[in-house]
Each structure stands twice: as structure tokens, then as C-alpha cells.
Design a protein around this motif. Structure first.
Motif, PDB file in Angstrom:
ATOM      1  N   ASN A 115      -1.824  12.608 -29.055  1.00  0.00           N
ATOM      2  CA  ASN A 115      -1.857  12.944 -30.479  1.00  0.00           C
ATOM      3  C   ASN A 115      -1.603  11.724 -31.358  1.00  0.00           C
ATOM      4  O   ASN A 115      -2.171  11.599 -32.442  1.00  0.00           O
ATOM      5  N   GLU A 116      -0.742  10.836 -30.890  1.00  0.00           N
ATOM      6  CA  GLU A 116      -0.392   9.652 -31.671  1.00  0.00           C
ATOM      7  C   GLU A 116      -1.255   8.447 -31.317  1.00  0.00           C
ATOM      8  O   GLU A 116      -1.133   7.390 -31.948  1.00  0.00           O
ATOM      9  N   ASN A 164      -6.623  11.346 -31.241  1.00  0.00           N
ATOM     10  CA  ASN A 164      -6.662  10.380 -32.321  1.00  0.00           C
ATOM     11  C   ASN A 164      -7.536   9.252 -31.820  1.00  0.00           C
ATOM     12  O   ASN A 164      -8.209   9.391 -30.810  1.00  0.00           O
ATOM     13  N   PHE A 165      -7.538   8.122 -32.480  1.00  0.00           N
ATOM     14  CA  PHE A 165      -8.321   6.977 -32.027  1.00  0.00           C
ATOM     15  C   PHE A 165      -7.748   6.468 -30.716  1.00  0.00           C
ATOM     16  O   PHE A 165      -6.538   6.346 -30.561  1.00  0.00           O
ATOM     17  N   ASP A 166      -8.598   6.224 -29.749  1.00  0.00           N
ATOM     18  CA  ASP A 166      -8.191   5.646 -28.473  1.00  0.00           C
ATOM     19  C   ASP A 166      -7.597   4.257 -28.760  1.00  0.00           C
ATOM     20  O   ASP A 166      -8.290   3.380 -29.260  1.00  0.00           O
ATOM     21  N   PRO A 167      -6.297   4.034 -28.463  1.00  0.00           N
ATOM     22  CA  PRO A 167      -5.688   2.742 -28.810  1.00  0.00           C
ATOM     23  C   PRO A 167      -6.375   1.570 -28.121  1.00  0.00           C
ATOM     24  O   PRO A 167      -6.395   0.458 -28.646  1.00  0.00           O
ATOM     25  N   ARG A 168      -6.944   1.813 -26.948  1.00  0.00           N
ATOM     26  CA  ARG A 168      -7.655   0.752 -26.240  1.00  0.00           C
ATOM     27  C   ARG A 168      -8.933   0.367 -26.992  1.00  0.00           C
ATOM     28  O   ARG A 168      -9.323  -0.804 -27.019  1.00  0.00           O
ATOM     29  N   ALA A 169      -9.571   1.360 -27.599  1.00  0.00           N
ATOM     30  CA  ALA A 169     -10.785   1.079 -28.369  1.00  0.00           C
ATOM     31  C   ALA A 169     -10.458   0.269 -29.619  1.00  0.00           C
ATOM     32  O   ALA A 169     -11.233  -0.606 -30.023  1.00  0.00           O
ATOM     33  N   THR A 170      -9.320   0.560 -30.239  1.00  0.00           N
ATOM     34  CA  THR A 170      -8.909  -0.202 -31.410  1.00  0.00           C
ATOM     35  C   THR A 170      -8.760  -1.680 -31.074  1.00  0.00           C
ATOM     36  O   THR A 170      -9.157  -2.561 -31.839  1.00  0.00           O
ATOM     37  N   ILE A 171      -8.206  -1.948 -29.893  1.00  0.00           N
ATOM     38  CA  ILE A 171      -8.003  -3.333 -29.462  1.00  0.00           C
ATOM     39  C   ILE A 171      -9.325  -4.028 -29.162  1.00  0.00           C
ATOM     40  O   ILE A 171      -9.575  -5.160 -29.596  1.00  0.00           O
ATOM     41  N   ILE A 172     -10.179  -3.349 -28.412  1.00  0.00           N
ATOM     42  CA  ILE A 172     -11.379  -4.004 -27.901  1.00  0.00           C
ATOM     43  C   ILE A 172     -12.484  -4.085 -28.954  1.00  0.00           C
ATOM     44  O   ILE A 172     -13.422  -4.882 -28.825  1.00  0.00           O
TER      45      ILE A 172
END
Length: 425
Positions: A67-68, A315-323
Motif C-alpha cells: 500500500n505504501e 501504489n507505484f512500484d518503488p523499484r520502478a521509481t528508481i529505475i
């Protein structure tokens, strides 16, 4: 552990039974109900297809809050590790619980270097595969064969043996993977170079040739290193659960990892980034994007946008935000493939369109990783192999955690809906 309980009342076989079930509290995440005593107290099993509501084990390695949009390795946010660390140190963190000290790092790097060589007889093993065999089929077979080369790995009670096994797998996986690629194109294998880093070595083994120099691009090496960090572990996914289930039998750990590779090969798991490239090929041209966006919104149309949304993340995949940022850096340097222009257009629409925003259908790590691999000239059929190189660190960490704790052999139950007993005539 907690003294809190929930009470379950069952009505079964004309009797009512009340069962007190302990509530277990994690350091992070949702509490879980301990249902281990249900069967002994009520005679009933629980039913949870795909284990979507079941905690299958206790682990201290990775935490996800879907969720976060949070992903932690041993408590460290993935954003910090991707920015400040490197894959080999992250692998050490997953395996041993902390990042290495300066002296530990020196010893560890030397071990990785020493274990990177593969037995020369494996060359004949590769010759048994047809040149166009799928790389994942070859990877599964070669890794499984390591059980024959290292039968001592069955001594799982010995800490030194477990360490050797873990580091051998992390060290040999890119060497085996590059050899698979070289076999598929009929070129000679390239030995690992002790002067190169982990991802630099992999690129050199993949693309260098005896008759010409190969210059390693720091951007390409860094992009792969970050991707390996992002893919190193992801809690109790299908392939990790497979490794744990196989490992619970006491099998040779190389066989357990080979089982994980088999699970990862599935298109619903590790093959997702391949599906992204296939989707881009199907769309074909930027002029067709609006048409395919409309198809994706039509619930009666079988077309689906691949690389958007995630089973766990709401929510937004945190790994996608990075890459994402790194992906655009790679495209700025290597982007001449029309599919990459298509991908940018799809991303632009998905981040602005209310349909995708309301449904949390953001681009995920598979969307960006496939694009980066394509830009770096890594063949599509090698994409899942790249995933396996990275995920080996997580698989081995989970195997090691399992065999060093009190555990039982995995044995799920079932809801039988077949024929009742009948007589054979």
C-alpha cells in the motif's frame, strides 16, 4: 509473539467448537493469525488457493508494504541501497544480515573471484544443448548439474559449507549465463576477468570476442548493477517459495535453486519483461498507441498492457521509481529502437490518464527493465536469465535462513473435489 487471540467458532458435524487462535505480531506489517492448531481442535483444514492470505514462514530478510510502495532489504530502503551501494554488497547484506566491513569485503570479493570459475567439464554439458534451446532451460539444467560437482553441499549443518554454497552460486551464475549466450550464438566462452567488477565482468563475458577489444560502458554496467539490486529479492514470491519448499526436504541446495529457476521461467513471474517487448512489437508504431490504450480499457478485449500494475503494490512500484530515471539516461545514449519510443509514449499516457491513475496501473519494474535490456542489446530470450542472476542472492539467503531454523518439510493440504470411492470392475 503476543497473548492476543481471536476466537473462531465452527459449526460442523452437529457440534459447535470455539477455538482460540494466537495473533502473531511482526516488527513491520500486518499481524497474522496462527492457524496451526485448527485441525487438531476442529478436524478442519483452512483453504487458501495460491496462498494469498497465508503467511508461509517467518523471515528476517525482506519486507514489502504494497500500500505504501515500500521495499526493505534487512531494514534498508531499496532507494538507499540502489543509490549508495552495489549489487555484491547487497547480496552480502541479504545473505549475512549486514553490509560487509572493509576487511570482510576484501575477503568476500576474493571468495567471489575464486568461486567464479566453472568446472571445465561443464563445456561438454553445454554441447548437449541445441544452439537455439531456450536459455532458461539451459540455466536450469546447468545449475542443477552443480549438485553433482558439489555433493558436499548436502552438509547443510556446517556453516562453512553453507557459505561456500551461497558464494559459489552468486559467483557462478553470471559466468554460466554468459556461457549460455555464447553457446547460443556459436562463439567461444569468455573466462571471468579478476580485474573487473561483477556487472563489468558479465558484460565482458557476454560481448567480448577473441578477435576484437570490447570497451565496457560505465553507464551500462551501472544500469545492470542497479537492476540486479532491484531484482535481488522480493519476499515470498513464487520462485522463492519454490526454493524454500524444495529446501525443506533437505535436497542439495543447487537442486533447490534449479527448482527456483524453473518457477521463475513462467511468463506470469520472471517472463513479464519479455512480455513487455512483445507487447511493444504488437503495437508496432506510435500512431497505434491510442487504439491500444482503448483496447486496454475495454474489459471485453483480451489485450492487456504488460508492465503496468503489480500483484503486491497498490501504489507505484518503488523499484520502478528508481529505475525510471536510469532508463531515460540509457535511452538518451542508446535509444534508436522504435519500441523504445513507443514505451516512452505509453509511460507518458499512463502517468496522466485517469483510468490508469484510479486503478494504480503505474509502470512497474518489468516495464523499465525490459527496455533497458533491449537498449543494451541483450536478447529478449535472455531477459529472464538476467532476473535469475540477480534473484540468486535472495534465493540463497532464504534457503540459508530456512535450513538454519527449525522447520518441517512443506506439505500443503487440498480440497478434494474428485469422485468418491468406487469399485473397479
Amino acid at each position: 509473539m503476543s497473548d492476543k487471540k481471536v476466537t473462531l467458532t465452527t459449526h460442523y458435524d452437529d457440534k459447535e467448537t470455539s477455538v482460540d487462535l494466537a495473533v502473531l505480531f511482526p516488527t513491520l506489517g500486518r499481524p497474522v493469525v496462527d492457524v496451526r492448531t485448527i485441525t487438531s481442535q476442529t478436524g478442519l483444514f483452512t483453504h487458501d488457493p495460491a496462498f494469498t492470505a497465508t503467511s508461509s514462514c517467518e523471515s528476517k530478510i525482506t519486507f514489502i508494504d504494497g500500500n505504501e510502495g515500500q521495499l526493505l532489504y534487512r531494514g534498508y530502503p531499496i532507494e538507499q541501497l540502489a543509490e549508495k551501494s552495489n549489487f555484491l554488497d547487497v547480496a552480502y547484506l541479504l545473505l549475512f544480515g549486514e553490509t560487509p566491513s572493509a576487511s570482510e569485503r576484501e575477503t568476500y570479493r576474493q571468495e567471489i573471484e575464486d568461486y567464479s570459475l566453472i568446472n571445465e567439464s561443464l563445456k561438454t554439458f553445454f554441447e548437449g544443448f541445441h544452439y537455439d534451446a531456450h536459455p532458461m532451460a539451459m540455466l536450469m539444467g546447468v545449475v542443477g548439474s552443480l549438485s553433482a560437482f558439489y555433493p558436499d553441499a548436502l552438509n547443510i549443518r556446517d556453516a562453512d559449507t553453507r557459505r561456500k554454497t551461497a558464494l559459489r552460486l552468486v559467483a557462478k551464475m553470471p559466468v554460466i549465463s554468459a556461457a549460455i549466450y555464447k553457446h547460443s550464438i556459436g562463439e567461444p566462452f569468455v573466462y571471468p576477468n579478476p580485474k573487473l567488477g561483477y556487472t563489468e565482468n558479465f558484460l565482458n563475458m557476454m560481448f567480448s570476442r577473441p578477435n576484437q577489444d570490447y570497451e565496457i560502458d560505465p553507464l551500462a554496467a551501472r544500469a545492470l548493477d542497479v537492476l540486479f539490486i532491484l531484482h535481488a529479492d522480493h519476499e515470498q514470491n513464487a520462485s522463492t517459495s519454490t526454493v524454500r519448499l524444495a529446501g525443506s526436504t533437505g535436497t542439495n541446495p543447487y537442486a533447490a535453486i534449479a527448482a527456483g529457476i524453473a518457477s521463475l521461467w513462467g511468463p506470469a513471474h520472471g517472463g513479464a519483461n519479455e512480455a513487455v517487448l512483445k507487447m511493444l512489437d504488437d503495437i508496432g508504431d506510435i500512431s497505434q498507441v491510442d487504439k491500444y490504450i482503448a483496447k486496454a480499457k475495454d474489459k471485453n478485449d483480451p489485450f492487456r498492457l504488460m508492465g503496468f500494475g503489480h500483484r503486491v503494490y497498490r501504489n507505484f512500484d518503488p523499484r520502478a521509481t528508481i529505475i525510471r530515471k536510469l532508463c531515460h539516461e540509457v535511452l538518451a545514449k542508446y535509444g534508436s529502437d522504435p519500441r523504445l519510443d513507443l514505451a516512452i509514449k505509453l509511460e507518458e499516457i499512463a502517468l496522466k490518464d485517469d483510468y490508469f491513475i484510479e486503478r494504480k496501473l503505474y509502470p512497474n519494474v518489468d516495464f523499465y527493465s525490459g527496455i533497458i535490456y533491449s537498449a543494451l542489446n541483450i536478447p529478449v530470450n535472455m531477459f529472464t536469465v538476467m532476473f535469475a542472476i540477480a534473484r540468486t542472492a535472495g534465493w540463497v539467503a532464504h534457503w540459508n535462513e530456512l535450513v538454519t531454523t527449525d522447520h518441517k518439510i512443506g506439505r500443503p493440504r487440498q480440497l478434494y473435489t474428485g469422485l468418491t470411492q468406487r469399485n473397479f470392475k
